[in-house]
Motif scaffolding. Structure first.
Motif, PDB file in Angstrom:
ATOM      1  N   LEU A  88       0.985  -0.978   0.105  1.00 35.44           N
ATOM      2  CA  LEU A  88       0.182   0.059  -0.160  1.00 35.44           C
ATOM      3  C   LEU A  88       0.804   1.376  -0.089  1.00 35.44           C
ATOM      4  N   GLY A  89       0.493   2.206  -0.986  1.00 37.63           N
ATOM      5  CA  GLY A  89       1.286   3.504  -0.870  1.00 37.63           C
ATOM      6  C   GLY A  89       2.597   3.166  -1.855  1.00 37.63           C
ATOM      7  N   SER A  90       2.741   2.375  -2.488  1.00 32.33           N
ATOM      8  CA  SER A  90       4.047   2.281  -3.231  1.00 32.33           C
ATOM      9  C   SER A  90       3.782   1.891  -4.789  1.00 32.33           C
ATOM     10  N   LYS A  91       4.836   1.994  -5.549  1.00 28.80           N
ATOM     11  CA  LYS A  91       5.150   1.631  -6.726  1.00 28.80           C
ATOM     12  C   LYS A  91       6.409   0.580  -7.081  1.00 28.80           C
ATOM     13  N   VAL A  92       5.790  -0.463  -7.994  1.00 26.23           N
ATOM     14  CA  VAL A  92       6.841  -1.462  -8.228  1.00 26.23           C
ATOM     15  C   VAL A  92       6.767  -1.330  -9.931  1.00 26.23           C
ATOM     16  N   LYS A  93       8.249  -1.842 -10.164  1.00 26.43           N
ATOM     17  CA  LYS A  93       8.615  -1.722 -11.603  1.00 26.43           C
ATOM     18  C   LYS A  93       8.238  -3.133 -12.212  1.00 26.43           C
ATOM     19  N   VAL A  94       8.038  -3.142 -13.454  1.00 29.42           N
ATOM     20  CA  VAL A  94       7.935  -4.586 -14.161  1.00 29.42           C
ATOM     21  C   VAL A  94       8.708  -4.346 -15.298  1.00 29.42           C
ATOM     22  N   ASN A  95       9.696  -5.334 -15.676  1.00 36.60           N
ATOM     23  CA  ASN A  95      10.899  -4.963 -16.732  1.00 36.60           C
ATOM     24  C   ASN A  95      10.329  -5.963 -18.012  1.00 36.60           C
ATOM     25  N   VAL A  96      10.417  -5.281 -19.082  1.00 37.79           N
ATOM     26  CA  VAL A  96      10.114  -6.178 -20.245  1.00 37.79           C
ATOM     27  C   VAL A  96      11.019  -5.821 -21.243  1.00 37.79           C
ATOM     28  N   LEU A  97      11.911  -7.070 -21.868  1.00 40.22           N
ATOM     29  CA  LEU A  97      12.735  -7.039 -22.875  1.00 40.22           C
ATOM     30  C   LEU A  97      11.939  -7.071 -24.066  1.00 40.22           C
ATOM     31  N   ILE A  98      12.360  -6.054 -24.955  1.00 41.55           N
ATOM     32  CA  ILE A  98      11.748  -6.128 -26.365  1.00 41.55           C
ATOM     33  C   ILE A  98      12.966  -6.272 -27.234  1.00 41.55           C
ATOM     34  N   THR A  99      12.940  -7.510 -28.075  1.00 45.55           N
ATOM     35  CA  THR A  99      13.792  -7.539 -29.019  1.00 45.55           C
ATOM     36  C   THR A  99      13.417  -7.621 -30.641  1.00 45.55           C
ATOM     37  N   ILE A 100      13.662  -6.655 -31.435  1.00 46.31           N
ATOM     38  CA  ILE A 100      13.235  -6.797 -32.963  1.00 46.31           C
ATOM     39  C   ILE A 100      13.926  -7.497 -33.748  1.00 46.31           C
ATOM     40  N   PRO A 101      13.513  -8.608 -34.432  1.00 46.73           N
ATOM     41  CA  PRO A 101      14.352  -9.307 -35.662  1.00 46.73           C
ATOM     42  C   PRO A 101      14.860  -8.189 -36.453  1.00 46.73           C
ATOM     43  N   GLU A 102      16.018  -8.831 -37.020  1.00 54.44           N
ATOM     44  CA  GLU A 102      16.802  -8.178 -38.146  1.00 54.44           C
ATOM     45  C   GLU A 102      15.906  -7.888 -39.294  1.00 54.44           C
ATOM     46  N   ASN A 103      14.936  -8.801 -39.770  1.00 56.42           N
ATOM     47  CA  ASN A 103      14.082  -8.716 -41.122  1.00 56.42           C
ATOM     48  C   ASN A 103      13.043  -7.895 -40.657  1.00 56.42           C
ATOM     49  N   ALA A 104      12.887  -7.441 -39.581  1.00 57.16           N
ATOM     50  CA  ALA A 104      11.496  -6.590 -39.444  1.00 57.16           C
ATOM     51  C   ALA A 104      11.655  -5.374 -40.470  1.00 57.16           C
ATOM     52  N   LYS A 105      10.595  -5.096 -40.941  1.00 56.67           N
ATOM     53  CA  LYS A 105      10.633  -3.910 -42.028  1.00 56.67           C
ATOM     54  C   LYS A 105      10.457  -2.541 -41.507  1.00 56.67           C
ATOM     55  N   THR A 106      11.228  -1.425 -41.852  1.00 60.04           N
ATOM     56  CA  THR A 106      11.269  -0.075 -41.422  1.00 60.04           C
ATOM     57  C   THR A 106       9.893   0.534 -41.838  1.00 60.04           C
ATOM     58  N   GLY A 107       9.234   1.159 -40.733  1.00 56.79           N
ATOM     59  CA  GLY A 107       8.027   1.922 -40.874  1.00 56.79           C
ATOM     60  C   GLY A 107       7.114   0.866 -40.335  1.00 56.79           C
ATOM     61  N   ASP A 108       6.871  -0.485 -40.403  1.00 58.17           N
ATOM     62  CA  ASP A 108       5.963  -1.034 -39.746  1.00 58.17           C
ATOM     63  C   ASP A 108       5.419  -0.908 -38.087  1.00 58.17           C
ATOM     64  N   LYS A 109       4.558  -1.144 -37.867  1.00 57.17           N
ATOM     65  CA  LYS A 109       4.161  -0.882 -36.488  1.00 57.17           C
ATOM     66  C   LYS A 109       3.402  -2.333 -35.894  1.00 57.17           C
ATOM     67  N   TYR A 110       3.554  -2.187 -34.425  1.00 55.63           N
ATOM     68  CA  TYR A 110       3.306  -3.474 -33.646  1.00 55.63           C
ATOM     69  C   TYR A 110       2.856  -3.208 -32.353  1.00 55.63           C
ATOM     70  N   ASP A 111       1.906  -3.984 -31.866  1.00 55.60           N
ATOM     71  CA  ASP A 111       1.392  -3.765 -30.581  1.00 55.60           C
ATOM     72  C   ASP A 111       1.655  -4.894 -29.571  1.00 55.60           C
ATOM     73  N   ILE A 112       2.248  -4.663 -28.490  1.00 60.35           N
ATOM     74  CA  ILE A 112       2.497  -5.697 -27.618  1.00 60.35           C
ATOM     75  C   ILE A 112       1.441  -5.491 -26.403  1.00 60.35           C
ATOM     76  N   GLU A 113       0.626  -6.560 -25.928  1.00 56.40           N
ATOM     77  CA  GLU A 113      -0.314  -6.448 -24.942  1.00 56.40           C
ATOM     78  C   GLU A 113       0.012  -7.086 -23.916  1.00 56.40           C
ATOM     79  N   LEU A 114      -0.255  -6.335 -22.671  1.00 55.81           N
ATOM     80  CA  LEU A 114       0.248  -6.975 -21.379  1.00 55.81           C
ATOM     81  C   LEU A 114      -1.243  -7.035 -20.436  1.00 55.81           C
TER      82      LEU A 114
END
Length: 158
Positions: A88-114
């Motif tokens: 109660l009365g505090s904040k806690v961090k959740v760490n998420v590692l994002i790794t984009i593949p080499e073959n991803a196309k510039t300009g593309d958009k993507y949504d991750i949902e948690l």
């Protein structure tokens, strides 16, 4: 008579609202990126971002279960557990590692949902209410920071 009835209804409604506000916890999740401010990252790059769990108002500590609903192919929870205790009365961090593949196309958009779900500890014979918060992390693939082989070199002015 009608005025007295309306007054009683108003007082009861106000009482119920005040009572609910004192017993309902104020749990929240903040994200560093949103629709108008996506994470911009180049193909082949990795970065760790942090969501923040908050438990600011109420009378109880909270425990969240965090899971990735969409985007497991590029996102990974990196903490030792997927359960997060938030006093109660505090904040806690959740760490998420994002790794984009080499073959991803510039300009593309993507949504991750948690999904951030509160875990209720209930006694035998009681029923506990929980809640779930869904957060989306928009990602935009931007160009490489180094020139590509298809770019034409321009000579320096002499």
């Amino acid at each position: 008579m009608e005025i007295k009835k309306n007054f009683i209804i108003s007082v009861l409604t106000l009482f119920i609202i005040i009572t609910l506000l004192t017993i309902l916890p104020a749990l929240g999740v903040t994200a560093p990126y949103w629709d108008d401010h996506p994470l911009e990252i180049s193909p082949g790059q990795s970065t760790t971002i942090q969501f923040e769990l908050q438990n600011m108002i109420g009378s109880k500590n909270a425990t969240f279960e965090v899971s990735i609903i969409r985007g497991n192919e590029i996102a990974k929870l990196t903490d030792s557990s997927t359960e997060y205790f938030v006093p109660l009365g505090s904040k806690v961090k959740v760490n998420v590692l994002i790794t984009i593949p080499e073959n991803a196309k510039t300009g593309d958009k993507y949504d991750i949902e948690l999904s951030f779900t509160t875990l209720q500890k209930s006694s035998s014979g009681t029923f506990g209410f929980g809640s779930s918060i869904l957060k989306s992390l928009p990602i935009k693939f931007i160009g490489q920071t180094t020139p590509s082989a298809t770019e034409v070199e321009q000579p320096l002015p002499s």
